[in-house]
Design an enzyme around this catalytic site. Structure first.
Site, PDB file in Angstrom:
ATOM      1  CB  CYS A  18      -0.870   0.076   1.160  1.00 56.88           C
ATOM      2  SG  CYS A  18      -0.108  -0.227   2.686  1.00 56.88           S
ATOM      3  CG  ASP A 430      20.808  13.605 -41.877  1.00 57.03           C
ATOM      4  OD1 ASP A 430      20.631  14.426 -42.495  1.00 57.03           O
ATOM      5  OD2 ASP A 430      21.574  13.441 -40.940  1.00 57.03           O
ATOM      6  CG  ASP A 629      21.561  12.405 -35.421  1.00 58.85           C
ATOM      7  OD1 ASP A 629      20.337  12.621 -35.338  1.00 58.85           O
ATOM      8  OD2 ASP A 629      22.662  13.345 -35.597  1.00 58.85           O
ATOM      9  CG  ASP A 633      18.381  13.947 -38.564  1.00 58.53           C
ATOM     10  OD1 ASP A 633      18.785  14.872 -38.775  1.00 58.53           O
ATOM     11  OD2 ASP A 633      19.115  12.782 -38.366  1.00 58.53           O
TER      12      ASP A 633
END
Lengths: 741, 119
Positions: A18, A430, A629, A633
């Site tokens: 709890c 890229d 990467d 990007d």
């Protein structure tokens, strides 16, 4: 045990139940002298404690506060496997016992070994058979009945419902015939104990086979878990001791000998070696490691012995994160599976309704004995319908497909990425760091007469030490390699976009592009032709002038990864258009584009404009993947249909990417696409099979062929077909395990 | 006789439609504090309809008693949350439902079904 360390330790407290327990435990730990911080994770019941205290003192503090603590370890997997194995064995035993009794019942029924049911002797004998059948139904099929009842109470219906009603009706009707043979007309006076028990036997056998086959689908996860060694050799108080891996703490110095697995993530502090990371990244060539390099838990040390400092332990290691990600992705459901889910949701009640219609149809239009026909067809309909095959069709293939991808170092983060990867039309790459290594190096040194290569490099390095430009790093790195010490300079001034003006040994030095030289009236003379040649080869040229006289130039290039061209070709063979995106000038971009053979390129794109280029392609109706990467990007990755983060080493959980490629190679993209295509194909096969099976089998079971051919389906055959159908789906998914992208 | 049997059949169909599709009063519970126990047994989740408040972290403790392999996974497809439930050992799934709405949770094959209602 007296493991002192100044960093964090993880404990597992089994009885946290709890929110108030959290408070109690945290307070108890924080009151221990030396503890800086204690944090309870309610979800996995672990406690992270930081401070300079030994683990046993912490354990005692927790137990004094009334709870049971142990050093954290994740052993749920082996536990689960043991329980699964026990369940499998139990199913097999039930199948065998049910099978033996069923065969005995079939034998006495078929061979007519028992007296006529209308005689008292017959009633007694058949009564015994009824009890035997009841035993099979409760012992081997009890779970179907309790399951059916429970889900009925919850206004739910599942496969248990169908099996329970199907076999239950058979037993009740048959027992009624045994008790009151005269109340049923002679031609309908047939019992179905053999049918009921054989169906239960078949379904149990099917469940066991399915379970076996299902176990294989999670082989990828098991393989990953198996990568983690059980012990680590750690330096403690001046000597090296072997300890269980769960007890490795942050900043522990760990020894790895040749041939051993690296236990946790860390940084190499002494020695050097080659490490095989293939099982994590798919990279086949061992990677060289020296002091300061990162090592990853689960990879294999091939050559030298070395020491490393633990930087990530327990659930934070790359391997644990990979396991976690694969498991999550395996549970995800691509869009294609949603239809089957919708059908599954209404499947069982629909089959129940079909069963009632079948019954009514035979009652109203069927030949005598109506009761027999009603019973046989209704039973067959209930038993042959298989929601399992439908429900399993998608998830089971996803499990195998995602696991297969992980084997190739392709980590799928989002479930729908699997489906979308299979439907891509364009892949945008890229340039820097994706097609190329992303680490520029000096590839040419061209001094004019009167200067040596060393002079040129020394001047350039002395100035570039002060710059943060990525190209500058290449120059400094090159001078280090040649053991050239940079000298200090008197002044430094950046000429934005063009280069640098500096004073070096009382001489004015210009370092930069052609425009910088032209603007300052430096005559480049014979350097021009040669430098243009290099530009065309994709190199960046930096000229150096000293007091207005050209001293030469440096050619810097970012080498293309050796396998980029091949990987791009693979993508094109998969029917995908490959586009290169770069911030470089057109000439350089054109050269690289031609070298690697992309279909198109977009040059001079500013970093923040990358995402717009993706949107532009999408507007043309293309399904676009972006490969980058994952850091620079991020917006483009997030905006694409599928974002691939490439070669990120150990940082596996990149938020913006749908798929993380562990390996730096573009082959990962091609692997991901072909595995996705294969998985989608597999799902389609399964779905067509499961839909086809159910939509053909149910009408046949209802007796649709009877008016034309007089053929009816034996409910026993229905049981066998049903058991086989889900096994078939799982087996088909398992075929993916042998797929080679 | 014929009419009685046909009528019984039709009543049975009406009952199936009503009981499984129209009737909605399933076992419901509200996450009190931040913890709720859900038992996975005999093909159902109990309770199967769970109410929670948006933006508040909840822990759903799944207690799987069902050895059927179907019961092994619980998926909240729309929330992109999933878990593998160990047999016999409670499993705590902690997350914060941000969006309001009704989110189904199911087993891998969508045969075990429950609903999380975020208010």
């Amino acid at each position: 045990m007296n493991n002192k360390s100044e960093t964090s330790k993880r404990l597992y407290v089994s009885d946290i139940s709890c929110a108030s327990c959290v408070e109690t435990i945290e307070t108890a730990l924080k009151s221990v002298p030396g503890v800086d911080e204690a944090h309870v994770n309610f979800a996995d019941r672990s406690v992270t404690v930081s401070g300079d205290v030994s683990a046993d003192i912490l354990l005692k503090a927790v137990s004094d506060s009334g709870y049971t603590a142990s050093i954290a370890q994740d052993k749920t997997e082996s536990e689960r496997e043991n329980k699964d194995l026990a369940h499998y064995k139990e199913l097999l035993i039930k199948t065998v016992i049910a099978g033996i009794i069923s065969l005995a019942i079939v034998a006495v029924t078929m061979l007519g070994l028992l007296p006529e049911i209308t005689t008292f002797k017959g009633q007694i004998s058949w009564g015994v058979v009824s009890l035997l059948a009841l035993f099979v139904l409760t012992y081997a099929g009890g779970r179907f009945f309790t399951g059916a009842l429970k889900s009925f109470k919850n206004h739910n219906a599942n496969m248990d419902t169908l099996i329970a009603i199907g076999t239950g009706v058979a037993w009740v009707y048959s027992s009624f015939v045994v008790l009151f043979p005269d109340s049923v007309s002679e031609i309908a006076r047939h019992v179905y104990f053999d049918t009921a028990t054989l169906i239960i036997t078949f379904i149990n056998l099917g469940s066991a086979l399915e379970m076996r086959a299902r176990g294989k689908t999670s082989e990828a996860i098991k393989r990953l878990i198996g990568l983690q060694p059980k012990t680590a050799r750690v330096q403690r108080e001046g000597s090296e001791v072997d300890i269980p891996i769960e007890q490795v703490q942050m900043d522990d110095i760990v020894r790895v000998r040749p041939g051993e697995k690296i236990p946790v993530d860390g940084e190499l502090v002494e020695g050097s070696s080659h490490v095989d990371e293939s099982m994590l990244t798919g990279e086949p060539v061992p990677v060289s490691k020296k002091v300061g390099d990162e090592v990853v838990g689960g990879s294999v040390n091939k050559s030298g012995s070395f020491l490393f400092k633990a930087t990530r332990i327990g659930k934070d290691t790359a391997l644990s994160q990979i396991i976690d990600m694969v498991r999550k992705a395996q549970n995800a459901k691509p869009e294609i599976g949603r239809l089957a889910d919708k059908v599954s949701a209404i499947f069982v009640p629909t089959v129940l309704i079909i069963a009632v219609f079948t019954m009514l149809a035979w009652f109203n239009f069927g030949p005598q004995p109506q009761l027999t026909y009603m019973l046989v067809t209704t039973m067959a309909v209930l038993i042959i319908a298989c929601p399992c095959a439908l429900g399993l069709a998608t998830p089971i293939s996803v499990m195998v497909g995602v696991g297969k991808a992980a084997e190739y170092g392709v980590l799928i983060r989002r479930g729908d990425a699997l489906q979308k990867s299979g439907q891509l039309t364009t892949v945008v790459l890229d340039k820097t760091g994706t097609i190329t290594e992303g680490k520029p190096v000096v590839t040419a040194l061209e001094p004019t007469s009167g200067w040596s290569e060393e002079d040129l490099l020394k001047i350039a390095a002395s100035i570039e030490t002060n710059s943060e430009h990525p190209l500058a790093e290449a120059v400094v790195e090159a001078s280090k390699e040649k053991n050239i010490e940079p000298s200090s300079i008197e002044s430094f001034e950046a000429v934005s976009g063009h280069g640098v003006r500096a004073v070096y040994q009382q001489k004015t030095v210009l370092l930069g592009n052609r425009k910088l030289m032209d603007d300052n009236g430096v005559n480049l003379g014979s350097l021009m032709d040669r430098s243009e040649e290099l530009s065309k080869m994709g190199q960046t040229v930096i000229f150096v002038s000293v007091d207005g006289e050209a001293a030469g130039f440096l050619g810097i290039s970012d080498p293309i990864k050796t396998d980029s061209k091949e990987a791009i070709q693979r993508l094109q063979e998969l029917g995908i258009k490959v586009v290169m995106l770069t911030g470089d000038n057109r000439a350089t971009a054109e050269t690289v584009a031609a070298l690697v053979g992309v279909d198109d390129f977009i040059a001079e794109v500013l970093p923040h404009d990358k995402a717009n280029q993706i949107t532009r392609l999408q507007a043309k109706g293309e399904k676009v993947a972006m490969v980058g990467d994952g850091i620079n990007d991020a917006p483009a990755l997030a905006g694409s249909d599928v974002g691939f983060a490439i070669g990120t080493g150990t940082d596996v959980a990149i938020e913006s990417a749908d798929i993380t490629l562990m390996r730096g190679s573009l082959h990962g993209v091609a692997d991901a696409v072909s595995i996705s295509k294969a998985t989608l194909r597999n799902i389609k096969e399964n779905l067509v099979g499961a839909f086809g099976y159910n939509s053909l089998a149910i009408p046949i079971a209802a007796g649709i062929l009877f008016p034309f051919t007089g053929l009816l389906l034996n409910p026993i055959i229905a049981g066998a077909a049903m058991a086989l159908s889900s096994v078939t789906v799982v087996t088909n998914a398992n075929r993916l395990r042998w797929f080679k992208p | 006789m014929e009419i009685i049997i046909n009528l019984t059949g039709l009543v049975l169909i009406a009952f199936i439609v009503w009981w499984f599709w129209i009737f909605k009063n399933r076992s419901e519970a509200r996450v009190e504090g931040n913890l709720l126990e859900i038992v996975v047994d005999s093909g159902v989740y109990e309770p199967s309809v769970i109410h929670a408040k948006a933006g508040q972290e909840i822990t759903l403790r799944f207690v799987r008693k069902d050895s059927n392999p179907c019961a092994e996974k619980v998926l909240f497809d729309d929330l992109e949350i999933s878990a593998d439930l160990p047999l016999g050992t409670p499993y705590d799934l902690t997350f914060t439902p941000e969006k309001k709405g009704e989110f189904e949770f199911t087993c891998q094959m969508a045969m075990y079904r429950g609903k999380l209602i975020v208010e």
